[in-house]
Design a protein around this motif. Structure first.
Motif, mmCIF file in Angstrom:
data_model
loop_
_atom_site.group_PDB
_atom_site.id
_atom_site.type_symbol
_atom_site.label_atom_id
_atom_site.label_comp_id
_atom_site.label_asym_id
_atom_site.label_seq_id
_atom_site.Cartn_x
_atom_site.Cartn_y
_atom_site.Cartn_z
ATOM 1 N N ALA A 208 -14.809 8.138 13.283
ATOM 2 C CA ALA A 208 -15.575 7.194 14.103
ATOM 3 C C ALA A 208 -16.932 7.820 14.427
ATOM 4 O O ALA A 208 -17.002 8.937 14.946
ATOM 5 C CB ALA A 208 -14.830 6.862 15.389
ATOM 6 N N VAL A 209 -17.987 7.091 14.101
ATOM 7 C CA VAL A 209 -19.359 7.568 14.295
ATOM 8 C C VAL A 209 -20.074 6.628 15.260
ATOM 9 O O VAL A 209 -19.882 5.411 15.198
ATOM 10 C CB VAL A 209 -20.112 7.622 12.947
ATOM 11 N N ALA A 210 -20.875 7.190 16.149
ATOM 12 C CA ALA A 210 -21.647 6.376 17.099
ATOM 13 C C ALA A 210 -23.129 6.712 16.971
ATOM 14 O O ALA A 210 -23.504 7.864 16.767
ATOM 15 C CB ALA A 210 -21.173 6.622 18.528
ATOM 16 N N ASP A 211 -23.961 5.686 17.082
ATOM 17 C CA ASP A 211 -25.409 5.848 16.999
ATOM 18 C C ASP A 211 -26.032 5.303 18.280
ATOM 19 O O ASP A 211 -26.158 4.092 18.465
ATOM 20 C CB ASP A 211 -25.950 5.094 15.780
ATOM 21 N N GLY A 212 -26.391 6.218 19.179
ATOM 22 C CA GLY A 212 -27.078 5.839 20.403
ATOM 23 C C GLY A 212 -28.553 6.167 20.357
ATOM 24 O O GLY A 212 -29.313 5.786 21.255
ATOM 25 N N GLY A 213 -28.954 6.906 19.319
ATOM 26 C CA GLY A 213 -30.355 7.252 19.152
ATOM 27 C C GLY A 213 -30.936 8.102 20.271
ATOM 28 O O GLY A 213 -32.160 8.210 20.394
ATOM 29 N N GLY A 214 -30.078 8.679 21.101
ATOM 30 C CA GLY A 214 -30.575 9.456 22.231
ATOM 31 C C GLY A 214 -31.080 8.599 23.374
ATOM 32 O O GLY A 214 -31.601 9.114 24.358
ATOM 33 N N VAL A 215 -30.881 7.274 23.245
ATOM 34 C CA VAL A 215 -31.389 6.336 24.257
ATOM 35 C C VAL A 215 -30.284 5.924 25.223
ATOM 36 O O VAL A 215 -30.523 5.747 26.415
ATOM 37 C CB VAL A 215 -31.997 5.088 23.576
ATOM 38 N N VAL A 216 -29.073 5.740 24.686
ATOM 39 C CA VAL A 216 -27.926 5.350 25.507
ATOM 40 C C VAL A 216 -26.788 6.323 25.219
ATOM 41 O O VAL A 216 -26.779 6.990 24.186
ATOM 42 C CB VAL A 216 -27.481 3.898 25.185
ATOM 43 N N PRO A 217 -25.807 6.428 26.123
ATOM 44 C CA PRO A 217 -24.699 7.358 25.892
ATOM 45 C C PRO A 217 -23.921 7.015 24.626
ATOM 46 O O PRO A 217 -23.656 5.853 24.343
ATOM 47 C CB PRO A 217 -23.830 7.168 27.141
ATOM 48 N N ALA A 218 -23.588 8.040 23.864
ATOM 49 C CA ALA A 218 -22.803 7.881 22.640
ATOM 50 C C ALA A 218 -22.302 9.250 22.226
ATOM 51 O O ALA A 218 -22.929 10.273 22.541
ATOM 52 C CB ALA A 218 -23.637 7.261 21.521
ATOM 53 N N HIS A 219 -21.172 9.280 21.530
ATOM 54 C CA HIS A 219 -20.654 10.547 21.038
ATOM 55 C C HIS A 219 -21.658 11.152 20.050
ATOM 56 O O HIS A 219 -22.040 10.503 19.079
ATOM 57 C CB HIS A 219 -19.296 10.349 20.356
#
Length: 295
Positions: A208-219
């Motif tokens: 499982a991969v998450a992309d928050g871009g450093g803008v919102v919380p994500a793994h």
């Protein structure tokens, strides 16, 4: 741009959809694809009237220029992503709705599934351009060579290398209907916080991969393993109450959209093999969710 001085104006305008389809597959970002198409048209209209009239096949000219623009962007993107916070996931596309929306201009087929785009993103820029132009859009290698700046033989080798990457990726064999059933069961188990049911739907080697871009919380790092993913997602539901999960088409296949208070928080794309989820891509970067605003 439509003052009648361009004898090929109708042909040029009709090419926009094709160019956007090409650019999205090459870049994995609708926003960047729109910019690439805009730049392509800027270069067309930057020619003199005589220069435009001297182009025998405007569509082929536009495709070559769009390919080169995308190739330059891909080369720049490889450097830019070294500083990207967390994993970079392609921009997800919704099911076509408003014909005026650029997202509706992209044909949703097997070449835009999230799994396919992720494999494309692992290629070198030259491999990706050669493969997409030849294998997806059926351009001969002689024309591909004009875009990539290599010989036709070299472009043939690039496409062969790209096919090896595609062939090494697990093939989704559940089909859209089968995937819809699995995604629906996943949603229900997740809403019920049923770890055992989630584990049963996940491949033991799921990632499982998450992309928050450093803008919102994500793994920041991928989560690996069925039990680990199940527990992580149940924990997410505990710390983020009040979220509604909706079953939606994501890049042509069944996926999920998480919304709260009318805002889209996350779009989930899945890869399902033999009835089990092998990959989950959670896109949370707000810049990649602009086409997912509720109607």
């Amino acid at each position: 741009m439509t003052d009648g001085t361009d004898p090929a104006i109708d042909v040029v305008v009709r090419e926009r959809r094709q160019l956007l389809n090409l650019a999205y597959r090459l870049l994995g970002s609708l926003a960047e694809a729109e910019d690439a198409v805009q730049e392509t048209y800027a270069r067309w209209y930057g020619l003199s009237d005589e220069g435009r009239r001297g182009i025998g096949n405007p569509g082929a000219w536009l495709t070559r220029v769009a390919g080169r623009v995308c190739l330059d962007q891909l080369r720049s993107a490889r450097a830019a992503r070294e500083t990207y916070v967390g994993d970079w996931v392609p921009e997800p596309l919704p099911e076509p709705a408003d014909p005026a929306d650029p997202a509706s201009q992209v044909t949703l087929d097997e070449s835009v599934t999230m799994a396919f785009l992720v494999v494309l993103d692992a290629m070198t820029p030259a491999e990706r351009v050669a493969f997409v132009l030849h294998d997806v859009f059926r351009y001969p290698f002689a024309e591909v060579a004009e875009v990539v700046g290599r010989t036709p033989a070299a472009c043939r080798q690039l496409a062969t290398s790209a096919r090896r990457r595609i062939g090494a990726a697990p093939a989704a064999v559940s089909g859209a209907a089968g995937q819809a059933a699995v995604v629906r069961d996943f949603r229900r188990a997740w809403e019920a916080k049923d770890i055992a049911a989630l584990v049963g739907l996940l491949d033991p080697d799921v990632v499982a991969v998450a992309d928050g871009g450093g803008v919102v919380p994500a793994h920041r790092e991928p989560i690996r393993g069925g039990e680990q993913v199940a527990r992580a997602y149940v924990e997410i539901s505990r710390v983020a109450p009040g979220v509604t999960l909706l079953e939606r088409t994501v890049n042509g296949l069944p996926g999920l959209v998480a919304r709260k208070d009318g805002a889209t928080l996350t779009v989930f794309a899945f890869d399902v093999v033999a009835g089990r989820i092998t990959r989950i891509w959670a896109v949370r970067n707000p810049a990649k969710l602009r086409t997912w605003a509720p109607a």
